[in-house]
Design a protein around this motif. Structure first.
Motif, PDB file in Angstrom:
ATOM      1  N   LEU A  76       0.061  11.135  -0.160  1.00 61.54           N
ATOM      2  CA  LEU A  76       0.556   9.801  -0.536  1.00 61.54           C
ATOM      3  C   LEU A  76       0.783   9.710  -2.044  1.00 61.54           C
ATOM      4  CD1 LEU A  76      -1.460   7.508   1.899  1.00 61.54           C
ATOM      5  CD2 LEU A  76       0.955   8.156   1.996  1.00 61.54           C
ATOM      6  N   PHE A  89      -3.705  10.962  -3.376  1.00 59.61           N
ATOM      7  CA  PHE A  89      -3.388   9.579  -3.767  1.00 59.61           C
ATOM      8  C   PHE A  89      -3.344   9.448  -5.280  1.00 59.61           C
ATOM      9  CE2 PHE A  89      -7.784   7.417  -4.435  1.00 59.61           C
ATOM     10  CZ  PHE A  89      -8.420   8.614  -4.719  1.00 59.61           C
ATOM     11  N   ASN A  90      -2.885   8.279  -5.738  1.00 60.23           N
ATOM     12  CA  ASN A  90      -2.839   7.967  -7.177  1.00 60.23           C
ATOM     13  C   ASN A  90      -3.970   6.986  -7.476  1.00 60.23           C
ATOM     14  OD1 ASN A  90      -0.058   8.392  -6.147  1.00 60.23           O
ATOM     15  ND2 ASN A  90       0.609   8.021  -8.248  1.00 60.23           N
ATOM     16  N   THR A 144       0.814  -1.223   0.000  1.00 57.26           N
ATOM     17  CA  THR A 144       0.000   0.000   0.000  1.00 57.26           C
ATOM     18  C   THR A 144       0.844   1.267   0.000  1.00 57.26           C
ATOM     19  OG1 THR A 144      -1.585   1.253   1.335  1.00 57.26           O
ATOM     20  CG2 THR A 144      -0.134  -0.207   2.541  1.00 57.26           C
ATOM     21  N   ASP A 145       0.265   2.342  -0.528  1.00 63.38           N
ATOM     22  CA  ASP A 145       0.893   3.666  -0.446  1.00 63.38           C
ATOM     23  C   ASP A 145       0.957   4.164   0.995  1.00 63.38           C
ATOM     24  OD1 ASP A 145      -1.858   3.952  -0.166  1.00 63.38           O
ATOM     25  OD2 ASP A 145      -2.072   5.511  -1.698  1.00 63.38           O
ATOM     26  N   LEU A 196       2.540   8.999  -5.260  1.00 63.81           N
ATOM     27  CA  LEU A 196       3.647   8.088  -5.565  1.00 63.81           C
ATOM     28  C   LEU A 196       4.265   8.425  -6.913  1.00 63.81           C
ATOM     29  CD1 LEU A 196       2.028   4.614  -4.666  1.00 63.81           C
ATOM     30  CD2 LEU A 196       3.415   6.099  -3.183  1.00 63.81           C
ATOM     31  N   HIS A 234       6.086   0.982  -7.171  1.00 63.00           N
ATOM     32  CA  HIS A 234       4.857   1.757  -7.041  1.00 63.00           C
ATOM     33  C   HIS A 234       4.036   1.478  -8.296  1.00 63.00           C
ATOM     34  CE1 HIS A 234       6.915   4.775  -4.085  1.00 63.00           C
ATOM     35  NE2 HIS A 234       6.723   3.571  -3.577  1.00 63.00           N
ATOM     36  N   TYR A 289       6.550  10.361  -3.587  1.00 59.25           N
ATOM     37  CA  TYR A 289       7.376   9.334  -2.929  1.00 59.25           C
ATOM     38  C   TYR A 289       7.923   8.358  -3.967  1.00 59.25           C
ATOM     39  CZ  TYR A 289       5.887  10.591   1.802  1.00 59.25           C
ATOM     40  OH  TYR A 289       5.677  11.248   2.992  1.00 59.25           O
ATOM     41  N   ARG A 297       3.127  -1.583  -4.433  1.00 58.45           N
ATOM     42  CA  ARG A 297       2.366  -0.625  -3.599  1.00 58.45           C
ATOM     43  C   ARG A 297       1.282  -0.008  -4.485  1.00 58.45           C
ATOM     44  NH1 ARG A 297       7.611   2.157  -0.951  1.00 58.45           N
ATOM     45  NH2 ARG A 297       7.974   0.652   0.730  1.00 58.45           N
ATOM     46  N   ASN A 331      -3.021   1.668  -4.955  1.00 56.64           N
ATOM     47  CA  ASN A 331      -4.255   2.292  -4.467  1.00 56.64           C
ATOM     48  C   ASN A 331      -5.218   2.299  -5.643  1.00 56.64           C
ATOM     49  OD1 ASN A 331      -6.269   3.799  -3.165  1.00 56.64           O
ATOM     50  ND2 ASN A 331      -4.703   4.750  -1.878  1.00 56.64           N
TER      51      ASN A 331
END
Ligand code: NAP
Length: 305
Positions: A262, A192-193, A110-111, A264, A217, A122, A156, A158
Motif C-alpha cells: 500500500l 505502508f506510509n 484510507t490507503d 502511496l 494521498h 500508488y 487517503r 495511514n
C-alpha cells in the motif's frame, strides 16, 4: 477558523483537535466518550436521523474534518450493514449538508482502497480495488464525497500516535509490548506510509488553509513494512528489536483479506504544498518526545471512565 471535527474521541480526531486548538476554534463531535478535553464537545450519534444537520446548524463551522468511521477492519467484516452506513452513506450525507451550508469539508479515507498488487507506488490516478468490507465501504464513502461536493478534500491516510484507549495505534502495539519485554510479530509483507498523527494534523490544516480540493494521498513519503516500522521504533526508544519476529500476514489468522503493497506516492501533495512533507524519522522523534513528556497519560485522562 471555526472547525468541527467528527470522531473527536478517535486516534486521529483527538490528536487533530489538540493540534488545531493552538490556532483555531475547535468543536469536536463524539458519543460522550471524552471528559475534560480542552475543546468544546458536542455529544451525538451521527447515525441518528437529522443529527449531522443539527450539529452543523448549531456549531456553524467554517471547516469540517470528518474523522468518524468504523475504522476496525475486522469489525466491518462482522457488521457490514453498520460499516456501509458509517463509512459509505454518512460521508455522502455530510458532503451534501456541507455543500448546502458553504462549509469546506475534509473527508478522511484510507490507503486500503487499493488491492496492493502494484509493484510501484500508488498514485491518485490508479484505479482502486478494495479487498475487504472496510476498504469497500471507505471507497464508496470517498466516491460519494467527491461526486456530491467537488470542492471537498478527500485525504487517503495511514498514521500512528497515542489514543485514549492506549491500544488503537500500531505504534502503541509495539510500544506496549516492547516496553514490557514481550515477544511480538511484525509483518514483513504489509507495506505502508506511516505518518505521525501530529504531522498529519498539520498537513490537513495546511491543505484547508490553501483551499485545496479533490483527492490527495496525505502521508509521509517513506514506505516501509510493518516489521520495519517496529524495528525502527524499537531502535529509537532503545528497546530490544529482536523481540519482534518477522512474519507474513498470510500466517496471521486475521479474517479480513489485507492488501500487501500500500505504498502511496505523495507527489501530488508535494507539488500542491510547494514544500517538503515531514518525514517518518521526524515523526518518530516527535512520538518519542511525546512518550517521555507524559502525552499518552494526558490523552488517556480524557477518556470518560
Ligand atoms: N488508524 C489508521 O491508521 C487509519 C488508517 C487509514 C485510514 N484511517 C481512517 O482515519 C479515520 C480515523 O480513524 P481512527 O483510527 O482515528 O478511528 P478510531 O480511533 O476508531 O475513531 C473512530 C471515531 O469515530 C467515532 N464514531 C464511530 N461511530 C460514530 C457514530 N455513529 N457517531 C459519532 N461518532 C462515531 C468514534 O466515536 P466513539 O468513541 O464514540 O466510538 C471515534 O471517535 C477513519 O476514517 C479511518 O478510516 C485510519
Amino acid at each position: 477558523m471555526r472547525i468541527l471535527i467528527t470522531g473527536a474521541s478517535g486516534l486521529l480526531g483527538l490528536n487533530l483537535a489538540l493540534e488545531a486548538i493552538n490556532t483555531h476554534d475547535v468543536v469536536g463531535v463524539d458519543r460522550c466518550q471524552l471528559i475534560n478535553a480542552p475543546f468544546e464537545q458536542v455529544c451525538t450519534d451521527l447515525m441518528e436521523k437529522g443529527a449531522l444537520e443539527s450539529v452543523l446548524d448549531k456549531v456553524q463551522p467554517e471547516w469540517l474534518i470528518h474523522c468518524a468511521a468504523m475504522a476496525n477492519v475486522e469489525d466491518c467484516e462482522t457488521n457490514p450493514g453498520l460499516a456501509r452506513n458509517l463509512n459509505a452513506s454518512l460521508p455522502g450525507d455530510l458532503a451534501s449538508a456541507c455543500k448546502i451550508r458553504g462549509v469546506k469539508m475534509v473527508h478522511i479515507s484510507t490507503d486500503s482502497v487499493f488491492d496492493g498488487s502494484k509493484s510501484d507506488l500508488y498514485t491518485e490516478e490508479d484505479v482502486p480495488n478494495p479487498l475487504n468490507m472496510y476498504a469497500k465501504t471507505k471507497l464508496q464513502g470517498e466516491q460519494a464525497v467527491i461526486s456530491i461536493n467537488p470542492s471537498a478534500i478527500v485525504a487517503r491516510v495511514n498514521f500512528f500516535g497515542f489514543s485514549v484507549s492506549g491500544t488503537r495505534s500500531i505504534a502503541e502495539f509495539f510500544i506496549n509490548n516492547l516496553n514490557a519485554g514481550k515477544r511480538i510479530k511484525g509483518f514483513t509483507d504489509l507495506m505502508f506510509n506511516p505518518t505521525f498523527v501530529g504531522d498529519l494534523a498539520s498537513l490537513l490544516l495546511q491543505m484547508l488553509a490553501m483551499d485545496l480540493s479533490g483527492l490527495y494521498h496525505t502521508a509521509s513519503g517513506d514506505v516501509m513494512s510493518k516489521y520495519a516500522f517496529g524495528v525502527l521504533l524499537a531502535r529509537r526508544f532503545g528497546w530490544d528489536e529482536s523481540l519482534i519476529s518477522p512474519e507474513s500476514v498470510e500466517d496471521s489468522g486475521l479474517t479480513a483479506r489485507r492488501a500487501l503493497n500500500l505504498g502511496l506516492s505523495v507527489q501530488k501533495l508535494l507539488t500542491a504544498l510547494g514544500e517538503p512533507i515531514p518525514d517518518f524519522s521526524t515523526g518518530l522523534d516527535r512520538l518519542y518526545t511525546q512518550f517521555h513528556q507524559g502525552y499518552p497519560q494526558k490523552i488517556r485522562s480524557y477518556q470518560y471512565a
